[in-house]
Design a protein around this motif. Structure first.
Motif, PDB file in Angstrom:
ATOM      1  N   ALA A  45       0.810  -1.222   0.000  1.00 34.62           N
ATOM      2  CA  ALA A  45       0.000   0.000   0.000  1.00 34.62           C
ATOM      3  C   ALA A  45       0.840   1.267   0.000  1.00 34.62           C
ATOM      4  N   ASP A  55      -0.311   5.238   0.366  1.00 32.26           N
ATOM      5  CA  ASP A  55      -1.699   5.304   0.818  1.00 32.26           C
ATOM      6  C   ASP A  55      -1.779   5.532   2.319  1.00 32.26           C
ATOM      7  N   GLU A  70      -1.768   8.167   4.472  1.00 34.00           N
ATOM      8  CA  GLU A  70      -2.636   9.132   5.154  1.00 34.00           C
ATOM      9  C   GLU A  70      -4.067   8.599   5.244  1.00 34.00           C
ATOM     10  N   ARG A  71      -4.560   8.031   4.144  1.00 33.48           N
ATOM     11  CA  ARG A  71      -5.925   7.490   4.170  1.00 33.48           C
ATOM     12  C   ARG A  71      -6.030   6.298   5.117  1.00 33.48           C
ATOM     13  N   LEU A  72      -5.040   5.395   5.051  1.00 35.11           N
ATOM     14  CA  LEU A  72      -5.070   4.223   5.916  1.00 35.11           C
ATOM     15  C   LEU A  72      -4.947   4.609   7.381  1.00 35.11           C
ATOM     16  N   ALA A  90       3.843   2.065   3.369  1.00 40.48           N
ATOM     17  CA  ALA A  90       2.651   2.869   3.103  1.00 40.48           C
ATOM     18  C   ALA A  90       2.787   4.267   3.675  1.00 40.48           C
ATOM     19  N   ARG A 102      -8.805  -4.392  -0.439  1.00 44.95           N
ATOM     20  CA  ARG A 102      -9.625  -3.521  -1.288  1.00 44.95           C
ATOM     21  C   ARG A 102     -10.915  -3.107  -0.578  1.00 44.95           C
ATOM     22  N   SER A 120     -11.361   0.304   1.166  1.00 40.17           N
ATOM     23  CA  SER A 120     -11.651   1.508   0.383  1.00 40.17           C
ATOM     24  C   SER A 120     -13.144   1.801   0.309  1.00 40.17           C
TER      25      SER A 120
END
Length: 420
Positions: free
Chosen positions: A261, A264, A266-268, A290, A366, A369
């Motif tokens: 990942a 990714d 900040e989102r995680l 990540a 996935r 998300s």
């Protein structure tokens, strides 16, 4: 004592276990070098091993691009195959350079073995394959990179043979170039693989039968010896900031995705913080490739690289991508797991943990998300921690069995037999 050259390439999980093997061999009096990427040079040298450089470092962008060298990333199957083949062509030359610096015995990882066999042939050296995952066809399960679904005994064996042909294609260009450089007559990757199998050389697999029993239909030369653990200093301790956080409340949950990942984070991180809040839990985020980040909060701590052997036993549960090494580390710690597999062999190991009763049902990466990603992760965290008796009991029982194994010692004994 002979000079031993270990070779390993890929992510941290593809390389770090061999530092533990190398350290055990060094303790037995052998002179040991580990050929791998520049990113792991400090770890190799800290373990007391000679470092030899391999190209195609996964953490380093290719010249003129922002794309890492590792054979992974977004794109269709054709694009991934092309990236993997380019990675292996670059790697093959580096392996030759490393071996030509001197070696009496080659120890080969999953990634480097198909290339290392040519080096052994050209240099008239003995070699020993040390894969971290099962690769030989079996009726017991489908190829590990194909997911967790069994195709039946005939289907599993057929899929296993097909997967070997795919690997032969991946290594075809690298094989041709390497044999030309070494002055060897032309031979396909498939031909050399079959020659190696026919020679009856032992293959020692670095995973535990606690997690995956040895297939009954494998030939005797394919052995399962137990996990090899990344080296860390005997006096290593968790940093004070981590110890202070652990002391400030109940055992937290670990969340990390290793080399998966990328970009990714900040989102995680925000999703993990939301899931922990919903579940009423404290957490430690490991930034990893990540780059997981989360807003400052008294119940949430972000850390960098730390030995799982020190951190995981202090956790109430562990959330991770289920790479082979991380899955084993959680099992060794006796910690319930929330598997979030991303790709490759990770769904396979996630399913094995669940079947063993030490993990919740896997959450495909996935799915994080989707709109309900945080809620689903929170639910799994609650399952893993709120009533932990069954899963934790299973995990502690598995940890007890793992503690009786000595995978690195098995390798040392095999080396002694080869060099006697």
């Amino acid at each position: 004592m002979p000079k031993i050259l270990l070779t390993a390439a890929g992510s941290y999980g593809d390389v770090a276990p061999y530092t533990g093997v190398g350290a055990r061999l060094r303790e037995a009096g052998h002179e040991v070098a580990l050929a791998t990427h520049d990113s792991y040079a400090p770890l190799v040298r800290a373990a007391g091993l000679e470092f030899r450089r391999l190209p195609a470092d996964p953490r380093t962008p290719r010249p003129g691009t922002a794309e890492p060298a590792r054979p992974a990333g977004p794109g269709g199957t054709r694009a991934l195959m092309g990236k993997a083949a380019a990675f292996l062509r670059e790697l093959s030359g580096g392996l030759a350079d490393a071996a030509l610096q001197g070696a009496d015995l080659l120890l080969l990882s999953t990634t480097t073995a198909p290339l290392g066999h040519h080096l052994a042939e050209a240099m008239h050296l003995p070699s020993l394959d040390l894969p971290l995952v099962p690769g030989a066809p079996t009726g017991d399960f489908a190829p590990v990179v194909g997911g967790a679904r069994s195709l039946g005994r005939w289907g599993n064996r057929t899929a296993g043979r097909l997967s070997l042909r795919v690997l032969d294609r991946l290594y075809a260009d690298a094989t041709r170039e390497l044999r030309t450089r070494l002055g060897l007559p032309p031979a396909t990757a498939r031909t050399v693989r079959r020659r190696t199998q026919a020679a009856g050389r032992p293959v020692l697999h670095g995973f535990s039968e606690v997690l995956l029993p040895r297939p009954a239909d494998w030939p005797a030369r394919l052995e399962v010896v137990g996990n090899w653990w990344p080296w860390h200093a005997p006096d290593a301790r968790l940093p004070p900031v981590v110890e202070n956080f652990l002391a400030a409340g109940p055992p937290p949950v670990f969340l990390g995705f290793g080399s998966m990942a990328g970009g990714d984070g900040e989102r995680l991180g925000a999703l993990a913080a939301d899931a922990l809040r919903r579940a009423g839990l404290r957490g430690i985020l490991q930034s990893g490739w990540a780059g997981l980040t989360a807003p400052e909060h008294p119940d949430l701590l972000t850390v960098g690289a730390l030995p799982h052997a020190l951190l995981f036993p202090r956790m109430s549960a562990v959330v991770h991508h289920c790479g082979a090494g991380t899955a084993a580390a959680g099992l060794r710690a006796g910690a319930p797991t929330v598997p979030v597999p991303v790709t490759a062999d990770q769904p396979f190991w996630a399913a094995r943990l669940a079947a063993l009763g030490v993990a919740t049902a896997p959450i495909p990466f996935r799915d994080l998300s989707a709109d309900h990603g945080a809620a689903r992760l929170a639910h799994a965290l609650t399952q893993a921690t709120a009533a932990p008796a069954a899963r934790r009991d299973h995990a502690l029982a598995a940890a007890h069995r793992l503690a009786a194994e000595d995978g690195a010692g098995e390798v040392a004994e095999a080396v002694d037999r080869l060099t006697a």
